[in-house]
Write a protein that holds these residues in place. Structure first.
Motif, PDB file in Angstrom:
ATOM      1  N   VAL A 195      -1.217  -6.263  10.113  1.00 47.75           N
ATOM      2  CA  VAL A 195      -0.860  -6.031   8.716  1.00 47.75           C
ATOM      3  C   VAL A 195      -0.872  -7.339   7.940  1.00 47.75           C
ATOM      4  O   VAL A 195      -1.465  -7.447   6.865  1.00 47.75           O
ATOM      5  CB  VAL A 195       0.514  -5.349   8.607  1.00 47.75           C
ATOM      6  CG1 VAL A 195       0.971  -5.282   7.154  1.00 47.75           C
ATOM      7  CG2 VAL A 195       0.451  -3.942   9.206  1.00 47.75           C
TER       8      VAL A 195
ATOM      9  N   TRP B 184      -3.559  -7.966   4.933  1.00 50.24           N
ATOM     10  CA  TRP B 184      -2.942  -8.123   3.608  1.00 50.24           C
ATOM     11  C   TRP B 184      -3.186  -9.542   3.084  1.00 50.24           C
ATOM     12  O   TRP B 184      -3.632  -9.742   1.953  1.00 50.24           O
ATOM     13  CB  TRP B 184      -1.448  -7.848   3.730  1.00 50.24           C
ATOM     14  CG  TRP B 184      -0.670  -7.953   2.461  1.00 50.24           C
ATOM     15  CD1 TRP B 184      -0.268  -9.102   1.830  1.00 50.24           C
ATOM     16  CD2 TRP B 184      -0.195  -6.869   1.650  1.00 50.24           C
ATOM     17  NE1 TRP B 184       0.439  -8.802   0.705  1.00 50.24           N
ATOM     18  CE2 TRP B 184       0.507  -7.445   0.563  1.00 50.24           C
ATOM     19  CE3 TRP B 184      -0.265  -5.482   1.751  1.00 50.24           C
ATOM     20  CZ2 TRP B 184       1.120  -6.669  -0.423  1.00 50.24           C
ATOM     21  CZ3 TRP B 184       0.347  -4.714   0.775  1.00 50.24           C
ATOM     22  CH2 TRP B 184       1.022  -5.295  -0.292  1.00 50.24           C
TER      23      TRP B 184
ATOM     24  N   ASN C 182      -5.408  -2.940   6.034  1.00 44.22           N
ATOM     25  CA  ASN C 182      -4.353  -3.671   5.344  1.00 44.22           C
ATOM     26  C   ASN C 182      -4.908  -4.625   4.301  1.00 44.22           C
ATOM     27  O   ASN C 182      -4.212  -4.963   3.332  1.00 44.22           O
ATOM     28  CB  ASN C 182      -3.489  -4.392   6.368  1.00 44.22           C
ATOM     29  CG  ASN C 182      -2.791  -3.395   7.270  1.00 44.22           C
ATOM     30  OD1 ASN C 182      -1.947  -2.633   6.832  1.00 44.22           O
ATOM     31  ND2 ASN C 182      -3.201  -3.352   8.523  1.00 44.22           N
TER      32      ASN C 182
ATOM     33  N   GLN D  66      -4.984  -2.354   1.462  1.00 47.13           N
ATOM     34  CA  GLN D  66      -3.673  -2.262   0.833  1.00 47.13           C
ATOM     35  C   GLN D  66      -3.346  -3.518   0.026  1.00 47.13           C
ATOM     36  O   GLN D  66      -2.776  -3.446  -1.068  1.00 47.13           O
ATOM     37  CB  GLN D  66      -2.588  -2.028   1.891  1.00 47.13           C
ATOM     38  CG  GLN D  66      -2.681  -0.687   2.598  1.00 47.13           C
ATOM     39  CD  GLN D  66      -1.352  -0.268   3.186  1.00 47.13           C
ATOM     40  OE1 GLN D  66      -0.446   0.146   2.475  1.00 47.13           O
ATOM     41  NE2 GLN D  66      -1.232  -0.378   4.505  1.00 47.13           N
ATOM     42  N   GLY D  67      -3.712  -4.681   0.565  1.00 48.64           N
ATOM     43  CA  GLY D  67      -3.448  -5.922  -0.139  1.00 48.64           C
ATOM     44  C   GLY D  67      -4.213  -6.019  -1.445  1.00 48.64           C
ATOM     45  O   GLY D  67      -3.675  -6.438  -2.470  1.00 48.64           O
TER      46      GLY D  67
ATOM     47  N   HIS E 158      -2.632  -3.710  -3.918  1.00 44.91           N
ATOM     48  CA  HIS E 158      -1.375  -4.287  -4.380  1.00 44.91           C
ATOM     49  C   HIS E 158      -1.625  -5.412  -5.393  1.00 44.91           C
ATOM     50  O   HIS E 158      -0.848  -5.581  -6.353  1.00 44.91           O
ATOM     51  CB  HIS E 158      -0.591  -4.833  -3.194  1.00 44.91           C
ATOM     52  CG  HIS E 158       0.679  -5.537  -3.558  1.00 44.91           C
ATOM     53  ND1 HIS E 158       1.854  -4.878  -3.785  1.00 44.91           N
ATOM     54  CD2 HIS E 158       0.956  -6.856  -3.728  1.00 44.91           C
ATOM     55  CE1 HIS E 158       2.806  -5.745  -4.088  1.00 44.91           C
ATOM     56  NE2 HIS E 158       2.289  -6.957  -4.060  1.00 44.91           N
TER      57      HIS E 158
ATOM     58  N   LEU F 252       6.855  -8.543   4.081  1.00 42.27           N
ATOM     59  CA  LEU F 252       6.031  -7.344   4.223  1.00 42.27           C
ATOM     60  C   LEU F 252       6.871  -6.153   4.668  1.00 42.27           C
ATOM     61  O   LEU F 252       6.645  -5.020   4.222  1.00 42.27           O
ATOM     62  CB  LEU F 252       4.892  -7.609   5.207  1.00 42.27           C
ATOM     63  CG  LEU F 252       3.782  -8.524   4.670  1.00 42.27           C
ATOM     64  CD1 LEU F 252       2.876  -8.993   5.805  1.00 42.27           C
ATOM     65  CD2 LEU F 252       2.965  -7.830   3.593  1.00 42.27           C
TER      66      LEU F 252
ATOM     67  N   LEU G  74       4.251  -0.558   0.847  1.00 46.47           N
ATOM     68  CA  LEU G  74       3.303  -0.826   1.930  1.00 46.47           C
ATOM     69  C   LEU G  74       3.373   0.330   2.914  1.00 46.47           C
ATOM     70  O   LEU G  74       4.455   0.689   3.402  1.00 46.47           O
ATOM     71  CB  LEU G  74       3.666  -2.144   2.621  1.00 46.47           C
ATOM     72  CG  LEU G  74       2.854  -2.548   3.854  1.00 46.47           C
ATOM     73  CD1 LEU G  74       1.388  -2.769   3.484  1.00 46.47           C
ATOM     74  CD2 LEU G  74       3.439  -3.812   4.480  1.00 46.47           C
TER      75      LEU G  74
END
Length: 372
Positions: free
Chosen positions: A172, A176, A202, A205-206, A209, A327, A336
């Motif tokens: 992760v 990220w 991830n 996801q990063g 975000h 995180l 997350l």
């Protein structure tokens, strides 16, 4: 003094994981013993089997772990028996040139890591015959207990599930951070993530975000493309070539602002393709490892005239002591997604099956659950 523990060992490149009883040394000065509850089955550990990462073998695998401190050595100050912890991939010293500049991910304690022995050069694991055995990243989370420097154990909240917490120890944070810290994805940008596995998901996801308008996931496996769309990707394609018409349509033909390469094993041709996919002043963040031959076919003229950059990424260029808790705070705040990353859970005796599943593209992340 030592105690007997159960762990998975790789003896030779191309071999299989062997589950066996091992002797584990007592924690020395500044060290802790961790009762490992869960371990992520990271692709990096598979590189021990394939030889893509040079390490001295035999070695206890596993570096993505979470558990409970059940013994401490002399001089331990930050942790106590009973603390819940996640493992950190490096024993960041806090004093070297790199740590003092906030770059724990390249701390000088990384020297000698390939042998898997403690900081003073002695093994923590051994066979009954006395044969010393190294530990992946000086950890060895594929064993149900391990001994490591206290700086490789980050205290976490007691209410966090161990199978969730272990993921942040490597995959992760690496993914990220690759998007946020290395590729520097910014709001309104177009980010391409090449490889949507346990790390790449991830990075997706990063990038989401960080505010990217378009997060383009690239992976040949249907299942992974489908999952990427659930975790923040706006579009998904089987290859960079298939993705480029869309990318060019939303960037006035300029190309993506950044590309993050997170495939299991990379080659020079793929790096060059990702490099060509980014715009002027575009950024390529390389997480994946691979072989040096036959090289990377990139024109120096393209690098110079388009002012593009390629940079390496290690542990997402994160600082474990601060970023692992951060995180996990994101997770607790609903920012997350971690539960969704776990495709399957395995026992230690299923470890070879787990890596077969990984290679077959069945898992985003498999997790090993230790029995105690």
């Amino acid at each position: 003094m030592s105690r007997t523990v159960r762990g998975a060992v790789i003896d030779a490149i191309g071999g299989k994981w062997k589950v066996e009883d091992l002797d584990l040394a007592e924690p020395g000065p500044g060290e802790v013993r961790i009762k490992v509850m869960a371990s992520g089955l990271c692709h990096s550990d598979d590189h021990l089997v394939t030889g893509d990462i040079p390490n001295a073998l035999p070695m206890v695998g596993g570096h993505e772990g979470a558990g409970i401190v059940d013994a401490v050595g002399p001089g331990v100050r930050r942790l106590a028996v009973g603390d819940h912890v996640a493992t950190a991939y490096l024993p960041a010293c806090g004093r070297c040139r790199w740590c003092s500049q906030g770059m724990q991910y390249i701390c000088d304690t990384g020297a000698g890591m390939e042998n898997g022995f403690g900081l003073e050069g002695n093994p923590r694991f051994s066979r009954a015959s006395g044969q010393p055995i190294g530990a992946m990243q000086r950890l060895g989370t594929f064993a149900d207990h391990l001994v490591t420097d206290e700086s490789q154990a980050v205290k976490i909240d007691d209410d966090l599930p161990f199978d969730i917490a272990c993921l942040v120890s490597c995959g992760v944070a690496t993914g990220w951070g690759a998007a946020v810290n290395a590729a520097h994805v910014r709001p309104r940008e177009t980010a391409m993530i090449v490889g949507a596995g346990g790390v790449g998901m991830n990075a997706v996801q990063g990038a989401h975000h960080a505010g990217a308008a378009y997060v383009v996931a690239v992976d040949p496996v249907d299942f992974k493309r489908e999952q990427a769309m659930k975790l923040g990707a706006t579009h998904a394609f089987a290859s960079i070539a298939e993705a480029m018409p869309f990318v060019e349509s939303v960037t006035n033909g300029q190309g993506a602002d950044s590309a993050v390469i997170t495939v299991g094993v990379v080659d020079g041709a793929l790096i060059a393709e990702a490099f060509s996919a980014v715009r002027k002043e575009g950024r390529v963040a390389l997480v994946s490892i691979g072989q040096n031959e036959p090289g990377i076919p990139i024109s120096p003229l393209e690098i110079v005239t388009y002012a593009k950059t390629i940079r390496g990424v290690l542990f997402g260029n994160c600082n474990p002591t601060s970023d692992i808790p951060a995180l996990l705070d994101y997770y607790k705040a609903g920012l997350l997604k971690l539960d969704e990353l776990i495709t399957a859970r395995y026992t230690i005796d299923q470890i070879n099956e787990a890596y077969v599943d990984m290679h077959a593209g069945k898992n985003l992340r498999g997790v090993l659950i230790h029995e105690h």
